[in-house]
Design an enzyme around this catalytic site. Structure first.
Site, PDB file in Angstrom:
ATOM      1  N   LYS A  51      20.480  -5.314 -15.201  1.00 43.51           N
ATOM      2  CA  LYS A  51      20.031  -3.706 -14.881  1.00 43.51           C
ATOM      3  C   LYS A  51      20.329  -2.846 -16.187  1.00 43.51           C
ATOM      4  O   LYS A  51      20.998  -3.433 -17.428  1.00 43.51           O
ATOM      5  CB  LYS A  51      21.170  -2.548 -14.201  1.00 43.51           C
ATOM      6  CG  LYS A  51      21.482  -1.141 -13.912  1.00 43.51           C
ATOM      7  CD  LYS A  51      19.604  -1.458 -12.937  1.00 43.51           C
ATOM      8  CE  LYS A  51      18.782  -0.310 -13.185  1.00 43.51           C
ATOM      9  NZ  LYS A  51      18.007  -0.081 -12.266  1.00 43.51           N
ATOM     10  N   ASN A 105      19.496  -5.673 -20.607  1.00 40.90           N
ATOM     11  CA  ASN A 105      17.792  -5.000 -19.843  1.00 40.90           C
ATOM     12  C   ASN A 105      17.801  -4.049 -20.527  1.00 40.90           C
ATOM     13  O   ASN A 105      18.508  -2.758 -19.758  1.00 40.90           O
ATOM     14  CB  ASN A 105      17.512  -5.170 -18.543  1.00 40.90           C
ATOM     15  CG  ASN A 105      15.900  -3.852 -18.568  1.00 40.90           C
ATOM     16  OD1 ASN A 105      16.206  -3.346 -18.713  1.00 40.90           O
ATOM     17  ND2 ASN A 105      14.958  -4.469 -18.431  1.00 40.90           N
ATOM     18  N   CYS A 135      10.033   3.828 -19.645  1.00 41.30           N
ATOM     19  CA  CYS A 135      11.019   4.879 -19.562  1.00 41.30           C
ATOM     20  C   CYS A 135      11.281   6.120 -20.187  1.00 41.30           C
ATOM     21  O   CYS A 135       9.724   6.216 -20.788  1.00 41.30           O
ATOM     22  CB  CYS A 135      12.832   5.046 -20.147  1.00 41.30           C
ATOM     23  SG  CYS A 135      13.623   3.655 -19.948  1.00 41.30           S
ATOM     24  N   GLY A 251       6.166 -10.136 -10.392  1.00 37.95           N
ATOM     25  CA  GLY A 251       5.885  -9.080  -9.502  1.00 37.95           C
ATOM     26  C   GLY A 251       5.147  -9.805  -8.487  1.00 37.95           C
ATOM     27  O   GLY A 251       4.101  -9.850  -7.719  1.00 37.95           O
ATOM     28  N   GLY A 252       6.125  -9.569  -7.173  1.00 43.04           N
ATOM     29  CA  GLY A 252       6.464 -10.044  -5.876  1.00 43.04           C
ATOM     30  C   GLY A 252       6.205 -11.769  -5.431  1.00 43.04           C
ATOM     31  O   GLY A 252       5.774 -12.225  -4.662  1.00 43.04           O
ATOM     32  N   GLY A 273      11.953 -10.391  -8.068  1.00 42.20           N
ATOM     33  CA  GLY A 273      12.855  -9.736  -7.724  1.00 42.20           C
ATOM     34  C   GLY A 273      13.301  -8.663  -6.835  1.00 42.20           C
ATOM     35  O   GLY A 273      14.073  -9.680  -5.725  1.00 42.20           O
ATOM     36  N   THR A 274      12.511  -8.525  -5.993  1.00 43.07           N
ATOM     37  CA  THR A 274      12.080  -7.945  -4.901  1.00 43.07           C
ATOM     38  C   THR A 274      11.833  -9.411  -4.099  1.00 43.07           C
ATOM     39  O   THR A 274      12.529  -9.333  -3.053  1.00 43.07           O
ATOM     40  CB  THR A 274      11.210  -7.518  -4.731  1.00 43.07           C
ATOM     41  OG1 THR A 274      10.507  -6.047  -5.318  1.00 43.07           O
ATOM     42  CG2 THR A 274      11.055  -6.331  -2.874  1.00 43.07           C
TER      43      THR A 274
HETATM   44  C1  LIG Z   1      15.856  -2.074  -6.952  1.00 45.17           C
HETATM   45  C2  LIG Z   1      14.361  -2.208  -8.930  1.00 45.17           C
HETATM   46  C3  LIG Z   1      15.605  -1.758  -9.427  1.00 45.17           C
HETATM   47  C4  LIG Z   1      14.823  -2.125 -10.550  1.00 45.17           C
HETATM   48  N1  LIG Z   1      15.227  -1.851 -11.893  1.00 45.17           N
HETATM   49  C5  LIG Z   1      15.076  -2.053 -13.078  1.00 45.17           C
HETATM   50  C6  LIG Z   1      15.362  -1.663 -14.086  1.00 45.17           C
HETATM   51  O1  LIG Z   1      16.044  -1.582 -14.362  1.00 45.17           O
HETATM   52  N2  LIG Z   1      14.809  -2.072 -15.941  1.00 45.17           N
HETATM   53  C7  LIG Z   1      13.334  -2.936 -15.597  1.00 45.17           C
HETATM   54  O2  LIG Z   1      13.339  -2.840 -16.724  1.00 45.17           O
HETATM   55  N3  LIG Z   1      12.891  -2.877 -14.656  1.00 45.17           N
HETATM   56  C8  LIG Z   1      13.143  -3.160 -13.242  1.00 45.17           C
HETATM   57  N4  LIG Z   1      12.702  -3.443 -12.247  1.00 45.17           N
HETATM   58  C9  LIG Z   1      11.977  -4.500 -11.916  1.00 45.17           C
HETATM   59  C10 LIG Z   1      11.948  -5.166 -11.340  1.00 45.17           C
HETATM   60  O3  LIG Z   1      12.888  -5.699 -13.153  1.00 45.17           O
HETATM   61  C11 LIG Z   1      10.196  -6.355 -11.929  1.00 45.17           C
HETATM   62  O4  LIG Z   1       9.471  -5.688 -13.473  1.00 45.17           O
HETATM   63  C12 LIG Z   1       9.061  -5.676 -10.876  1.00 45.17           C
HETATM   64  O5  LIG Z   1      10.305  -5.009  -9.756  1.00 45.17           O
HETATM   65  C13 LIG Z   1       8.843  -6.259 -10.175  1.00 45.17           C
HETATM   66  O6  LIG Z   1       9.040  -7.830  -9.864  1.00 45.17           O
HETATM   67  P1  LIG Z   1       9.255  -7.964  -8.771  1.00 45.17           P
HETATM   68  O7  LIG Z   1       8.120  -7.430  -7.360  1.00 45.17           O
HETATM   69  O8  LIG Z   1       9.581 -10.104  -8.458  1.00 45.17           O
HETATM   70  O9  LIG Z   1      10.418  -7.098  -7.619  1.00 45.17           O
HETATM   71  C14 LIG Z   1      13.687  -2.551 -10.636  1.00 45.17           C
HETATM   72  C15 LIG Z   1      13.056  -3.119  -9.597  1.00 45.17           C
HETATM   73  C16 LIG Z   1      13.669  -3.221  -8.390  1.00 45.17           C
HETATM   74  C17 LIG Z   1      12.865  -3.411  -6.980  1.00 45.17           C
END
Ligand SMILES: Cc1cc2nc3c(=O)[nH]c(=O)nc-3n(C[C@H](O)[C@H](O)[C@H](O)COP(=O)(O)O)c2cc1C
Ligand SMILES: Cc1cc2nc3c(=O)[nH]c(=O)nc-3n(C[C@H](O)[C@H](O)[C@H](O)COP(=O)(O)OP(=O)(O)OC[C@H]3O[C@@H](n4cnc5c(N)ncnc54)[C@H](O)[C@@H]3O)c2cc1C
Ligand code: FES
Lengths: 313, 292
Positions: A51, A105, A135, A251-252, A273-274
Site C-alpha cells: 500500500k 509504493n 498524489c 487496469g481492469g 488489483g480490482t
Molecule cells: C482500493 C484501491 C486502492 C489503491 N491504492 C493505491 C495506492 O495506494 N497506490 C497506488 O499507486 N495505486 C493504488 N491503487 C491503484 C491500483 O494499484 C491500480 O493501479 C489500479 O487500480 C488499476 O488496476 P486494476 O483495475 O487492476 O485495479 C489503488 C486501487 C484500488 C482499487
C-alpha cells in the site's frame, strides 16, 4: 505451474519474478492479507506492491471510501498507512521474501517527502520501489505530481539520487500526453514504468444529491478502464522500448485474455488489483491461461509476446 | 472483537454455494439457504460471507450467516432487497450456483462463564444474534435473552412465548418460535403495532427489562447487538447508562472483504488515539464503547 517444461518466470529490472503477474498497490494491504484465503499463494505471482506509504502515518479519508460503478469501482482511501518507519521495522520482517518479490509504493505531498520515504526503503530488504506520483503536490496548488511531466521528473530524479534499487514510476492516465511524461521519467532515471493508475471519477446518490464517496471524487478501476489502459500502455511502449524500459501494464485485468492483451500491447508484466476482489484465486487461474496460450501459439517465452501488436496499416 | 488475540478466525474459503431455498417474506425480505459445507463448518457467530449476487456486478455483497447446519452443510442468510445486488439475489432459483467467500471476520468474544448475554437485533441485523443464540444454548449456564425489532413483518410467524420476562408492559408476549424451541426467552418490538410485540424501539424494550433487574443480576449482563446504526448507537448508550460491556457488529461498504483495500473502515478509539479499523477483518464485531 510449469506444465510441459514451459514456465512463466521472467526477469524484471534484474529481479526474478515467478510469473508476470504483479499484485497491485492498495489492493493487498501490506502484503500478507490474502494469505487469509485458503489456496492463495504468493508463489503464484511475480511481485506484490504494498500500500502507498508516506513519511508520517495517515488515517486516510472518511467513509464511504468505495462505490461500485458500471464495470468497476471508485475508491478514495486517502493513503491510510502507518508511515514508512513502521512499515520498515514492523511489517517487512513479517513478509516471506522467499515466496515472491515485494515492492514498496512510495507516496508523498512534496518532492522531499518522496525522497525521504525512498531513502528509508532503500535501507530495508524491500526488492524495489514504485513511485506513486498520482498524489497531490501540496506546495504547488494540489495538482497531482503525475499530471505534469516536469513535476513527475523532479520526483523521479530526487528519488533516483538516494537509491540503487529498481525504481518503477507509476504513470497517471489523467494527463494530456502520457508518452511525453514517460520519456521525462525515463530520462530522470526510472528503471521501469507502471501504466496506468486509476482514472479520476465520481458517483452521485440521486436521493441525497451527494457524491457516494466521502472524498467526493475517487479513482476508477476495474474492467471499465481496461481499454483506456491498453491504449496508454501501447503509447508508452513506443517510448519505453527505445530505452529498453519494461512496463507493468494494469487496469481492469480479470482473466488470462486480459493479461495477454496487455503483454501484446507492450507490457512485460501485468498488474492485478480490482480483479482480485472479483476472484482472490485469480493469479493461479490467469497463470494457467497464459501458459495454455503460449503452448497453443508455440511460444517459448513471454518476452516474445511483449509489444507483438500488429497494427492495421 | 477488535482485539485479534481473542478469537483467531478460520481461513476464508473461496467456494460455490448451491441454492437450496430462496424464500420471500413480507417487506422484501428473503431467507436464502446455500449448500456450502466448508463455510458452514467454520462459521462463528458474527461471521459473514461475501457473495457474488450476479455475474455482471463488479463487487460482491457482505451478508451475515444466520444459521448453519454443520452436518448437512448449509448456511441460512436473511437479506432485505435494498438495491441492485440484493434485487439480483432475490432472482436466484433453487439449484443455481453462487460464488461466495467465507466465513469472514472476527466473531463475538465469548462472554465469561456465569454472565448473562443479552442479544439485541434490529431488522436484517437479527442474523448474527440468532447464530450467537444457537451457540450459547449449548452452554446452559449462560441463560441468554433476546430482543428483536423490525419495522416490516418478522420473517417468521410470531407466537406467544412460553417463558416469562419481568418488567415488560402487559401483552408483550410474542417471540420467534425457534427461540422458544431452544428454550431461550425472547421478545419482539415494532412501531407497526404487530400483535404481541412491544410498541416502540427494541432498545426501549431491552431497557425496560434491564431496569427491573436487581443490581447484581444486571452487572452480569453482556450486551450484543447488530442492526441499523441509530439502533447500535442507542444500544451503546444503554450500555453506557447501565455500565455494561457491549459488542456490536458493524456494516460498511466493502470491496475485497479480505483486508486488502482498507475500503471498509470505521474510526475506532484506541489507547494511542483514533485509528481506522477494517470492518471486514478487524471486525465486523467491535467494542461499542470504542466506536460510539
Ligand atoms: C482500493 C484501491 C486502492 C489503491 N491504492 C493505491 C495506492 O495506494 N497506490 C497506488 O499507486 N495505486 C493504488 N491503487 C491503484 C491500483 O494499484 C491500480 O493501479 C489500479 O487500480 C488499476 O488496476 P486494476 O483495475 O487492476 O485495479 C489503488 C486501487 C484500488 C482499487
Ligand atoms: C458484515 C456485514 C453483514 C451484513 N449482513 C447483512 C444481512 O445479514 N442481511 C442483509 O440484508 N444485509 C446485510 N448487510 C448489508 C448488505 O451488505 C447490503 O444491504 C448490501 O450490500 C446492499 O447491496 P445492494 O446492491 O442491494 O444495494 P446498493 O445500495 O445498490 O449497493 C451499492 C453498493 O453499496 C454497498 N452497500 C450498500 N448498503 C450497504 C450496507 N448496509 N452495508 C454494506 N455495504 C452496503 C453494496 O455492497 C454495493 O457495493 C451486511 C453488511 C455487512 C458489512
Ligand atoms: S473490504 Fe477491503 S479491507 Fe475490508
Amino acid at each position: 505451474m510449469g506444465s510441459e517444461g514451459l514456465e512463466l518466470k521472467i526477469e524484471f529490472c534484474g529481479l526474478g519474478f515467478n510469473s508476470p503477474l504483479v499484485l497491485l498497490s492498495g489492493c493487498v494491504g501490506f502484503g500478507n492479507e490474502y494469505t487469509r484465503v485458503e489456496g492463495f499463494s504468493h508463489r503464484d505471482v511475480g511481485a506484490v506492491c504494498l500500500k502507498g506509504t508516506t513519511l508520517e502515518p495517515r488515517l486516510g479519508n472518511p467513509p464511504h471510501r468505495i462505490a461500485e460503478t458500471e464495470g468497476g469501482m471508485l475508491n478514495a482511501i486517502g493513503l491510510q498507512n502507518p508511515g514508512v518507519d513502521h512499515v520498515v521495522s514492523e511489517i517487512l520482517p513479517g513478509l516471506d521474501f522467499s515466496e515472491t518479490r515485494f515492492i514498496a509504493n512510495v507516496s508523498g505531498s512534496t518532492v522531499e517527502e518522496y525522497q525521504e520515504v525512498t531513502r528509508r526503503f532503500d535501507d530495508s530488504p524491500i526488492d524495489a520501489m514504485e513511485l506513486n506520483i498520482s498524489c497531490p503536490n501540496v506546495k504547488e496548488g494540489g495538482v497531482a505530481f503525475g499530471n505534469d511531466p516536469e513535476m513527475s521528473a523532479r520526483v523521479v530524479e530526487a528519488c533516483r539520487g538516494v537509491t540503487r534499487k529498481p525504481l518503477i514510476t507509476k504513470l497517471s492516465p489523467n494527463q494530456t500526453d502520457i508518452a511525453e511524461n514517460a520519456r521525462r521519467c525515463i530520462e530522470a532515471g526510472s528503471d521501469a514504468l507502471a501504466v496506468i493508475n486509476t482514472l479520476m471519477g465520481m458517483a452521485v446518490d440521486i436521493e441525497s444529491r451527494q457524491p457516494v464517496i466521502g472524498n467526493n471524487q475517487g479513482g476508477l478501476s476495474g474492467p471499465a478502464i481496461k481499454p483506456v489502459a491498453l491504449l496508454k500502455v501501447h503509447q508508452v511502449y513506443q517510448v519505453a522500448k527505445r530505452h529498453g524500459i519494461p512496463i507493468i501494464g494494469q487496469g481492469g485485468v480479470t482473466s488470462a485474455e486480459d493479461a495477454l492483451e496487455f503483454l501484446i500491447a507492450g507490457a512485460s508484466a501485468v498488474g492485478l488489483g480490482t480483479g482480485l476482489f472479483y476472484d482472490p484465486l485469480a493469479p493461479a487461474r490467469i497463470n494457467l491461461g497464459i501458459m495454455e496460450y503460449l503452448q497453443r501459439h508455440q511460444l517459448g517465452t513471454l518476452a516474445e509476446l511483449t509489444g507483438s501488436l500488429r497494427l492495421h496499416q | 472483537m477488535s482485539d485479534p488475540a481473542t478469537v483467531a478466525p478460520p481461513k476464508i474459503v473461496e467456494s460455490v454455494g448451491v441454492v437450496l431455498a430462496n424464500d420471500a417474506y413480507a417487506g422484501g425480505q428473503y431467507i436464502l439457504r446455500l449448500q456450502a459445507p466448508e463455510i458452514a463448518a467454520r462459521a462463528v457467530p458474527g461471521s459473514f460471507v461475501h457473495l457474488r449476487c450476479a455475474p455482471e456486478l463488479p463487487l460482491r455483497r457482505p451478508l451475515s450467516i444466520m444459521l448453519r447446519d454443520q452436518t448437512k452443510g448449509w448456511i441460512d442468510i436473511l437479506y432485505k432487497v435494498v438495491g441492485r445486488g440484493t434485487a439480483a439475489l432475490a432472482e436466484r432459483q433453487v439449484g443455481q450456483q453462487l460464488p461466495l467467500l467465507g466465513p469472514i471476520g472476527n466473531g463475538f468474544s465469548p462472554a465469561p462463564r456465569g454472565s448473562r448475554p443479552v442479544l439485541i437485533g434490529g431488522g436484517v441485523g437479527m442474523p448474527p444474534m440468532l447464530l450467537l443464540a444457537s451457540e450459547l444454548r449449548r452452554e446452559p449456564h449462560f441463560r441468554p435473552v433476546l430482543f428483536l425489532g423490525s419495522e416490516v413483518p418478522f420473517p417468521f410467524a410470531p407466537k406467544p412465548s412460553e417463558f416469562m420476562l419481568d418488567g415488560l408492559p402487559p401483552g408483550v408476549l410474542a417471540t420467534m418460535p425457534l427461540l422458544d424451541d431452544w428454550g431461550i426467552p425472547a421478545r419482539l418490538a415494532s412501531g407497526q403495532g404487530f400483535a404481541g410485540c412491544f410498541d416502540g424501539l427494541v432498545t426501549d424494550l431491552a431497557r425496560a427489562w434491564l431496569a427491573q433487574l436487581d443490581e447484581t443480576a444486571r452487572q452480569s449482563v453482556h450486551l450484543y447487538a447488530c442492526g441499523p446504526t441509530p439502533m447500535l448507537r442507542a444500544v451503546a448508550e444503554l450500555a453506557r447508562g447501565f455500565d455494561l460491556p457491549c459488542q456490536v457488529s458493524l456494516e460498511e461498504h466493502m470491496a475485497c472483504a479480505i483486508g486488502g483495500c482498507a475500503g471498509c473502515v470505521v474510526q475506532v478509539a484506541t489507547p494511542t488515539g483514533p485509528a481506522m479499523k477494517r470492518v471486514c477483518v478487524d471486525g465486523p464485531v467491535f467494542d461499542a464503547s470504542t466506536v460510539f
